[in-house]
Design a protein around this motif. Structure first.
Motif, PDB file in Angstrom:
ATOM      1  N   SER A   1     -13.417  76.577  31.361  1.00  0.00           N
ATOM      2  CA  SER A   1     -13.632  75.150  31.620  1.00  0.00           C
ATOM      3  C   SER A   1     -13.858  74.328  30.364  1.00  0.00           C
ATOM      4  O   SER A   1     -14.014  73.113  30.453  1.00  0.00           O
ATOM      5  CB  SER A   1     -14.837  74.978  32.556  1.00  0.00           C
ATOM      6  OG  SER A   1     -16.014  75.512  31.943  1.00  0.00           O
TER       7      SER A   1
ATOM      8  N   LEU B   1      -8.751  71.516  36.053  1.00  0.00           N
ATOM      9  CA  LEU B   1      -8.316  72.883  35.736  1.00  0.00           C
ATOM     10  C   LEU B   1      -7.104  73.271  36.587  1.00  0.00           C
ATOM     11  O   LEU B   1      -6.161  73.899  36.092  1.00  0.00           O
ATOM     12  CB  LEU B   1      -9.465  73.864  35.965  1.00  0.00           C
ATOM     13  CG  LEU B   1     -10.520  73.948  34.862  1.00  0.00           C
ATOM     14  CD1 LEU B   1     -11.709  74.797  35.318  1.00  0.00           C
ATOM     15  CD2 LEU B   1      -9.917  74.537  33.583  1.00  0.00           C
ATOM     16  N   ALA B   2      -7.123  72.895  37.865  1.00  0.00           N
ATOM     17  CA  ALA B   2      -5.988  73.204  38.744  1.00  0.00           C
ATOM     18  C   ALA B   2      -4.732  72.476  38.271  1.00  0.00           C
ATOM     19  O   ALA B   2      -3.635  73.049  38.251  1.00  0.00           O
ATOM     20  CB  ALA B   2      -6.323  72.809  40.181  1.00  0.00           C
TER      21      ALA B   2
ATOM     22  N   GLU C   1      -2.713  78.783  44.754  1.00  0.00           N
ATOM     23  CA  GLU C   1      -2.462  78.245  43.414  1.00  0.00           C
ATOM     24  C   GLU C   1      -1.178  78.823  42.821  1.00  0.00           C
ATOM     25  O   GLU C   1      -0.436  78.117  42.142  1.00  0.00           O
ATOM     26  CB  GLU C   1      -3.660  78.539  42.497  1.00  0.00           C
ATOM     27  CG  GLU C   1      -4.791  77.549  42.624  1.00  0.00           C
ATOM     28  CD  GLU C   1      -4.371  76.105  42.400  1.00  0.00           C
ATOM     29  OE1 GLU C   1      -3.560  75.840  41.481  1.00  0.00           O
ATOM     30  OE2 GLU C   1      -4.820  75.229  43.157  1.00  0.00           O
TER      31      GLU C   1
ATOM     32  N   ARG D   1      -7.141  81.797  47.824  1.00  0.00           N
ATOM     33  CA  ARG D   1      -7.117  80.669  46.880  1.00  0.00           C
ATOM     34  C   ARG D   1      -6.138  80.943  45.742  1.00  0.00           C
ATOM     35  O   ARG D   1      -5.388  80.055  45.326  1.00  0.00           O
ATOM     36  CB  ARG D   1      -8.516  80.419  46.311  1.00  0.00           C
ATOM     37  CG  ARG D   1      -9.506  79.850  47.316  1.00  0.00           C
ATOM     38  CD  ARG D   1     -10.816  79.427  46.665  1.00  0.00           C
ATOM     39  NE  ARG D   1     -11.740  78.936  47.652  1.00  0.00           N
ATOM     40  CZ  ARG D   1     -11.729  77.698  48.153  1.00  0.00           C
ATOM     41  NH1 ARG D   1     -10.807  76.838  47.735  1.00  0.00           N
ATOM     42  NH2 ARG D   1     -12.610  77.318  49.059  1.00  0.00           N
TER      43      ARG D   1
ATOM     44  N   THR E   1     -12.409  65.877  39.584  1.00  0.00           N
ATOM     45  CA  THR E   1     -13.491  66.776  39.209  1.00  0.00           C
ATOM     46  C   THR E   1     -12.980  67.761  38.152  1.00  0.00           C
ATOM     47  O   THR E   1     -11.771  67.882  37.920  1.00  0.00           O
ATOM     48  CB  THR E   1     -13.988  67.563  40.426  1.00  0.00           C
ATOM     49  OG1 THR E   1     -12.917  68.406  40.903  1.00  0.00           O
ATOM     50  CG2 THR E   1     -14.425  66.619  41.547  1.00  0.00           C
ATOM     51  N   GLU E   2     -13.895  68.485  37.555  1.00  0.00           N
ATOM     52  CA  GLU E   2     -13.508  69.493  36.561  1.00  0.00           C
ATOM     53  C   GLU E   2     -12.619  70.553  37.200  1.00  0.00           C
ATOM     54  O   GLU E   2     -11.637  71.011  36.590  1.00  0.00           O
ATOM     55  CB  GLU E   2     -14.765  70.143  35.978  1.00  0.00           C
ATOM     56  CG  GLU E   2     -14.495  71.140  34.873  1.00  0.00           C
ATOM     57  CD  GLU E   2     -15.777  71.751  34.333  1.00  0.00           C
ATOM     58  OE1 GLU E   2     -15.902  72.993  34.344  1.00  0.00           O
ATOM     59  OE2 GLU E   2     -16.653  70.980  33.908  1.00  0.00           O
ATOM     60  N   GLU E   3     -12.919  70.933  38.430  1.00  0.00           N
ATOM     61  CA  GLU E   3     -12.117  71.938  39.132  1.00  0.00           C
ATOM     62  C   GLU E   3     -10.692  71.431  39.351  1.00  0.00           C
ATOM     63  O   GLU E   3      -9.719  72.177  39.186  1.00  0.00           O
ATOM     64  CB  GLU E   3     -12.769  72.273  40.477  1.00  0.00           C
ATOM     65  CG  GLU E   3     -12.031  73.343  41.272  1.00  0.00           C
ATOM     66  CD  GLU E   3     -12.684  73.630  42.604  1.00  0.00           C
ATOM     67  OE1 GLU E   3     -12.279  74.609  43.266  1.00  0.00           O
ATOM     68  OE2 GLU E   3     -13.597  72.882  43.004  1.00  0.00           O
ATOM     69  N   GLN E   4     -10.551  70.160  39.715  1.00  0.00           N
ATOM     70  CA  GLN E   4      -9.220  69.590  39.922  1.00  0.00           C
ATOM     71  C   GLN E   4      -8.439  69.489  38.621  1.00  0.00           C
ATOM     72  O   GLN E   4      -7.225  69.695  38.597  1.00  0.00           O
ATOM     73  CB  GLN E   4      -9.350  68.217  40.584  1.00  0.00           C
ATOM     74  CG  GLN E   4      -9.791  68.280  42.037  1.00  0.00           C
ATOM     75  CD  GLN E   4     -10.098  66.907  42.615  1.00  0.00           C
ATOM     76  OE1 GLN E   4     -10.632  66.036  41.930  1.00  0.00           O
ATOM     77  NE2 GLN E   4      -9.769  66.705  43.883  1.00  0.00           N
TER      78      GLN E   4
END
Length: 440
Positions: free
Chosen positions: A324, A311-312, A91, A87, A306-309
């Motif tokens: 976060s 951040l990415a 990134e 992962r 989403t929060e993950e997206q």
């Protein structure tokens, strides 16, 4: 892993993009297709595909450190997840691409190959599977600026890679005089399809006043356009909601689209047609269920980030959001709306604007969202009943029940969410902006 993760990992390991044919092979084999069926849909020779695939399996075997072949490709990868190292590698690869890419102002569709595009693997894969089905209808509905056109670019690109012809018609380009007249509209429709396919517009040869415009249009499409091309045609109809403003024409055109889908089951030529219908509002024109194109085919709705997206995406913009907290603060204001998130990142990078200041000014006429919010303001002024309803939602913390038609209109604008008939605002930005203005 998903097939998208496999492709991303392969790109990251190789440090370069896959050749389009290689990606076609990976995705089609993942779906269980044979080389023969891939050749028939992609219009590449089967022998050529087998040669490419042979080298591809060797490359994947080296990358994944295990023997890979067509027979074990999906079964050996689908059951395992990406490792933390993989992962991070993906990134890093995307971030490197971002550094070499000029920052894009998020006012138009995200270009193909852009590292700033956030993929929706499940939605995209469903769309890719649908467009290979004869006579299929793919329906994409979402409020403005949610990414419909960006997704459409990728669907059409996939269709092209599979050997299909593609045409995209934007109903916003049709003049009022065209949209208000059925015959003019259908001639505009056929003429533009011909132009994009570089076919002579032989409308007068197929148009018959006695048969009527709808039959003439169908014959033109079936006996001329689809007969002239030797491949399937993926026809995208963008901003179909534009025709909703002309109910008399819409009541004729929308059932016509439905009829092509139905007729494709028995007429082989019409089976070459695959429709993609994009619209940003609900339809309020009374149509029989058996005539509506909005209850057939595959419906897709685009989600919020989403929060993950987020951040990415922050990482891809070179922002040092290591935890976060910043993503949570941005989400608390804009609710993960793709355009609002990307616009925030653009200004954070370009203008040396701090997140604190951006959030403080966001709901004001000095903030980065002023033009976007003004668009809603104009609509609410034009349709006061929507303004009255929205004001009720703004004042309520638990949500309120609204007239179903009004609620659906506000939902299609992206201003509210509906949960068990109770309407709440989509994000805090709208509460702060509309709560501080007397807009009705």
């Amino acid at each position: 892993m998903t097939i998208d993760e496999v492709v991303q990992l392969t790109r990251a390991r190789l440090q370069k993009d896959l050749h389009p044919v290689q990606e076609i092979i990976l995705r089609q084999v993942w779906e269980g297709k044979t080389y023969t069926s891939i050749a028939s849909t992609s219009h590449y020779g089967e022998h050529y595909l087998r040669n490419i695939a042979s080298g591809l399996w060797q490359t994947l075997s080296q990358i994944l450190e295990k023997p890979m072949s067509k027979s074990n490709f999906r079964s050996s990868l689908e059951s395992r997840s990406l490792t933390a190292e993989e992962r991070e590698l993906i990134e890093e690869s995307i971030s490197s691409q971002c550094l070499a890419t000029l920052l894009e102002y998020p006012g138009s569709p995200v270009p193909l190959g852009s590292p700033f595009y956030i993929h929706h693997p499940l939605i995209e894969e469903l769309a890719y599977q649908e467009i290979v089905k004869p006579g299929s209808v793919l329906r994409i509905k979402a409020p403005r600026k949610m990414g419909k056109s960006s997704l459409l670019l990728r669907i059409l690109d996939r269709a092209n890679s599979l050997g299909c012809r593609t045409v995209s018609l934007d109903f916003q380009q049709a003049e009022d005089s065209v949209l208000g007249n059925l015959d003019k509209f259908l001639r505009w429709f056929c003429a533009n399809i011909s132009r994009y396919l570089e076919l002579p517009p032989l409308l007068d040869d197929y148009w018959d006043e006695d048969m009527g415009s709808k039959v003439s249009c169908t014959i033109y499409l079936q006996q001329y356009v689809l007969a002239e091309i030797d491949r399937p045609l993926v026809l995208a109809l963008n901003e179909v909601n534009r025709i909703f403003e002309y109910p008399k024409v819409a009541r004729e055109v929308l059932p016509l689209l439905r009829s092509w889908h139905e007729e494709a089951k028995r007429i082989k030529t019409l089976g070459k047609l695959r429709l993609i219908v994009l619209h940003s509002t609900e339809i309020y024109i009374p149509l029989k269920l058996s005539e509506s194109p909005f209850n057939v085919g595959l419906p897709l709705q685009l989600p919020y980030f989403t929060e993950e997206q987020i951040l990415a995406l922050a990482q891809r913009h070179g922002l040092d959001w290591t935890d976060s907290l910043d993503a949570e603060r941005l989400m608390a204001m804009v609710g993960g709306h793709p355009y609002l998130v990307r616009l925030a990142f653009y200004h954070l990078c370009q203008n040396a604007l701090t997140l604190d200041r951006l959030l403080q000014e966001a709901p004001t006429i000095a903030g980065i969202y002023k033009d976007y919010l003004r668009g809603f303001w104009v609509t609410l002024q034009e349709y006061p009943e929507l303004g009255v309803a929205l004001k009720q939602v703004v004042k309520s913390e638990q949500g309120v029940e609204l007239d179903p038609v009004v609620a659906c209109k506000l939902l299609s604008m992206g201003l509210i969410h509906i949960d068990n008939n109770r309407c709440t605002l989509s994000c805090e930005l709208y509460r702060l902006y509309f709560g501080s203005h007397n807009f009705i």
